[in-house]
Structures are given as structure tokens and as C-alpha cells.
Design a protein around this motif. Structure first.
Motif, PDB file in Angstrom:
ATOM      1  N   GLN A 224       0.732  -1.073   0.082  1.00  0.00           N
ATOM      2  CA  GLN A 224       0.027   0.103  -0.100  1.00  0.00           C
ATOM      3  C   GLN A 224       0.951   1.236   0.114  1.00  0.00           C
ATOM      4  O   GLN A 224       0.430   2.383  -0.367  1.00  0.00           O
ATOM      5  N   GLU A 225       2.250   1.117   0.338  1.00  0.00           N
ATOM      6  CA  GLU A 225       2.948   2.297   0.352  1.00  0.00           C
ATOM      7  C   GLU A 225       3.408   2.843  -1.055  1.00  0.00           C
ATOM      8  O   GLU A 225       3.913   3.790  -1.361  1.00  0.00           O
ATOM      9  N   ALA A 226       3.336   1.937  -2.204  1.00  0.00           N
ATOM     10  CA  ALA A 226       3.542   1.914  -3.418  1.00  0.00           C
ATOM     11  C   ALA A 226       2.537   2.980  -4.084  1.00  0.00           C
ATOM     12  O   ALA A 226       1.284   3.079  -3.545  1.00  0.00           O
ATOM     13  N   GLY A 227       2.915   3.731  -5.073  1.00  0.00           N
ATOM     14  CA  GLY A 227       2.074   4.601  -5.644  1.00  0.00           C
ATOM     15  C   GLY A 227       2.490   5.145  -7.032  1.00  0.00           C
ATOM     16  O   GLY A 227       3.740   5.071  -7.228  1.00  0.00           O
ATOM     17  N   GLY A 228       1.448   5.716  -7.855  1.00  0.00           N
ATOM     18  CA  GLY A 228       1.827   6.093  -9.123  1.00  0.00           C
ATOM     19  C   GLY A 228       1.650   7.511  -9.298  1.00  0.00           C
ATOM     20  O   GLY A 228       1.799   8.469  -8.161  1.00  0.00           O
ATOM     21  N   MET A 229       1.256   8.162 -10.426  1.00  0.00           N
ATOM     22  CA  MET A 229       1.128   9.642 -10.503  1.00  0.00           C
ATOM     23  C   MET A 229       0.225  10.103  -9.535  1.00  0.00           C
ATOM     24  O   MET A 229       0.579  11.237  -9.075  1.00  0.00           O
ATOM     25  N   LYS A 230      -1.125   9.601  -9.625  1.00  0.00           N
ATOM     26  CA  LYS A 230      -2.071  10.282  -8.805  1.00  0.00           C
ATOM     27  C   LYS A 230      -1.601  10.466  -7.383  1.00  0.00           C
ATOM     28  O   LYS A 230      -1.997  11.357  -6.523  1.00  0.00           O
ATOM     29  N   GLU A 231      -0.843   9.278  -6.716  1.00  0.00           N
ATOM     30  CA  GLU A 231      -0.449   9.411  -5.356  1.00  0.00           C
ATOM     31  C   GLU A 231       0.582  10.301  -5.341  1.00  0.00           C
ATOM     32  O   GLU A 231       0.550  10.948  -4.114  1.00  0.00           O
ATOM     33  N   VAL A 232       1.340  10.626  -6.184  1.00  0.00           N
ATOM     34  CA  VAL A 232       2.616  11.690  -5.974  1.00  0.00           C
ATOM     35  C   VAL A 232       2.053  12.857  -6.010  1.00  0.00           C
ATOM     36  O   VAL A 232       2.101  13.795  -5.065  1.00  0.00           O
ATOM     37  N   LEU A 233       1.026  13.336  -6.735  1.00  0.00           N
ATOM     38  CA  LEU A 233       0.324  14.550  -7.041  1.00  0.00           C
ATOM     39  C   LEU A 233      -0.709  14.939  -5.605  1.00  0.00           C
ATOM     40  O   LEU A 233      -0.605  15.894  -5.028  1.00  0.00           O
ATOM     41  N   GLN A 234      -1.314  13.779  -5.128  1.00  0.00           N
ATOM     42  CA  GLN A 234      -1.837  13.897  -3.963  1.00  0.00           C
ATOM     43  C   GLN A 234      -1.008  14.183  -2.675  1.00  0.00           C
ATOM     44  O   GLN A 234      -1.236  14.917  -1.831  1.00  0.00           O
ATOM     45  N   THR A 235       0.243  13.472  -2.699  1.00  0.00           N
ATOM     46  CA  THR A 235       1.114  13.845  -1.643  1.00  0.00           C
ATOM     47  C   THR A 235       1.579  15.264  -1.649  1.00  0.00           C
ATOM     48  O   THR A 235       1.817  15.726  -0.598  1.00  0.00           O
ATOM     49  N   LEU A 236       1.903  15.705  -2.843  1.00  0.00           N
ATOM     50  CA  LEU A 236       2.545  17.078  -3.151  1.00  0.00           C
ATOM     51  C   LEU A 236       1.173  18.047  -2.326  1.00  0.00           C
ATOM     52  O   LEU A 236       1.412  19.098  -1.697  1.00  0.00           O
TER      53      LEU A 236
END
Length: 272
Positions: A224-236
């Protein structure tokens, strides 16, 4: 020169330019969605390839437009394979060169997968899957294999290395050497350099965070710690000054889309 060889080269060049044009559309829309999400005008759940395709579908003649984007992505995938097989970039015949050509194949497969998703959504046979769930599912499958944690960690390290390459391009603007500069005005060269630098910097940030997510997933044995584009932008978006960070990266992605437009027109696509 064999009869028809020029026709073959022309056909491959048209495919490459169609591919860069499709990338232009995808990145400009993705960047625009990120900017809108930064200031609350768009859901952050749409910050993915799927979200871009859904946005296209909502436009007049959306299915036709998305079908054209899918075709363009197929062309780009084909072009990446041609780059690998024909060595159009004249990379060295050593380990470093083979790694670069392998990267062409991998990116071709990635864009081919995107083309398949776009085609399915355009035809109505798929609404698209959640990019986050797909990334998590892929990571979980890798972790279930022998040496799976090492594979996930290695994948993260490779993505981080790609991020460093993007930062190098942003710093040196060495991509301009692949353009037919003799056909460009001084303003076009300057604009493509600025767009490329901004775009590569934004992609470097995205790749860096994606790589860190995969390394963290391997370290914690938690897919669950892995992520793609959406997770990166949401993290920002969740960071201090998050809306401004997301808007800046979104602007960089738009800039990369503009750079792809310059590539569509001026990128060298010679065959050996």
C-alpha cells in the motif's frame, strides 16, 4: 537505396510525430487538471492517466478524440521499439547503450498499455481501473514472488535513477541536440529549451517520489506504500504550501506537453 525505403522512413517518421502529439495532449491535460486540483476546482482523484482519458471522453466527439489519442500512443509505443531495434539515437554499443535501448522498450510497453486503456475507454468496453489499485496490486504480486521485496526495491531504485536523468536533462537542456535546429527560429529553440527544462524538472520530481514510494513499500513490506502519478500529486497537495507545490508541478507537466509539441514538429527521427 532499396525501392520503397524512403516510403518506409516517412511512415515511421509520421508515426513518431503522431506519438509525440498524443503525448502533448496527455501531458497538457494532466498538468491542467493538477493546476485545477491545486486550487479546488478539480478532484485530486482525477490526477491520473485515467482521469485525462475521462476528461477527453466528456468533450464533444469525446470517443473519437480519445480513439485518436489511443492511436497516437500506439504510434509512440511503436516508435520507442524502433528506437531500440534500429538504434536511431546512435547510442554506444556497450552496457550503457544496451540499458538505454532496454529503457526504450520498457517505455514503449508502458505507453502501449496506456493506449490499450484509452482504446477500451473510447470503445466503452472499460471505464478504466484505479491507477492506485493497479500499482498496489502489481506491487503485491511482485512481493509474493521469491526475491519479490528485492524486485520492488530494485524497481524503485531504477525509477529514482530515471528521475536523476530527468534532472540532468533539465539542467543541461541536452535534449535540444536531438532537434532539427536548422529549421527552427531562435525563439522556437529558446521556447523548446524552457519548456523542456520545466517539463523534465516536473517529471523528475514525479519519478523521484514514485521511486521513493516503491523503495518504502519494499522496506516496510507493505504494497500500500507504493503509488503512481495520482498518489504523487496527492502527496504534494498534502504538504505545507501543497496547492502551490501541486500547481508548480502541474505547470511543469503542461510545459512538458508543450515540449512534446516541439518534438512532434522538429524531433529528428532518422533511421540507420
Amino acid at each position: 537505396m532499396k525501392p520503397g525505403s524512403n516510403d518506409k522512413k516517412d511512415w515511421i517518421e509520421y508515426a513518431a510525430r503522431a506519438g509525440y502529439s498524443a503525448k502533448m495532449v496527455v501531458y497538457v491535460l494532466l498538468g491542467a487538471l493538477a493546476i485545477l486540483a491545486a486550487f479546488g476546482s478539480q478532484s485530486s482523484e482525477q490526477l491520473s492517466q485515467k482521469g485525462v482519458f475521462q476528461e477527453i471522453l466528456q468533450q464533444p466527439f469525446g470517443r473519437i478524440l480519445l480513439g485518436l489519442v489511443a492511436l497516437g500512443l500506439v504510434c509512440y509505443a511503436f516508435w520507442r521499439l524502433v528506437q531500440a531495434i534500429k538504434n536511431t539515437e546512435n547510442v554506444s554499443d556497450d552496457a550503457k547503450g544496451y540499458i538505454k535501448r532496454f529503457f526504450f522498450v520498457v517505455t514503449g510497453l508502458i505507453y502501449g498499455t496506456g493506449a490499450l486503456l484509452a482504446a477500451k475507454m473510447a470503445s466503452g468496453t472499460s471505464s478504466g481501473g484505479s491507477s492506485g489499485n493497479q500499482t498496489e496490486s502489481m506491487t503485491a504480486q511482485l512481493m509474493s514472488m521469491e526475491w519479490g521485496l528485492w524486485l520492488v526495491g530494485l524497481l524503485g531504485a531504477i525509477v529514482i535513477a530515471l528521475a536523476l536523468v530527468q534532472f540532468k536533462h533539465a539542467w543541461k537542456a541536452d535534449f535540444i541536440s536531438k532537434f532539427r535546429q536548422g529549421e527552427m527560429s531562435r525563439n522556437e529553440i529558446d521556447a523548446s529549451c524552457k519548456a523542456g527544462r520545466g517539463g523534465c524538472a516536473a517529471r523528475g520530481i514525479v519519478y523521484l517520489l514514485v521511486g521513493i514510494f516503491f523503495v518504502q513499500a519494499a522496506w516496510t513490506t507493505n504494497p500500500q506504500e507504493a503509488g503512481g502519478m495520482k498518489e504523487v500529486l496527492q502527496t504534494l497537495l498534502q504538504q505545507p504550501y501543497g496547492p502551490w507545490l501541486l500547481a508548480a508541478v502541474g505547470a511543469g507537466l503542461v510545459a512538458y506537453g508543450v515540449f512534446c509539441g516541439f518534438e512532434a514538429k522538429y524531433r529528428r527521427t532518422r533511421l540507420n
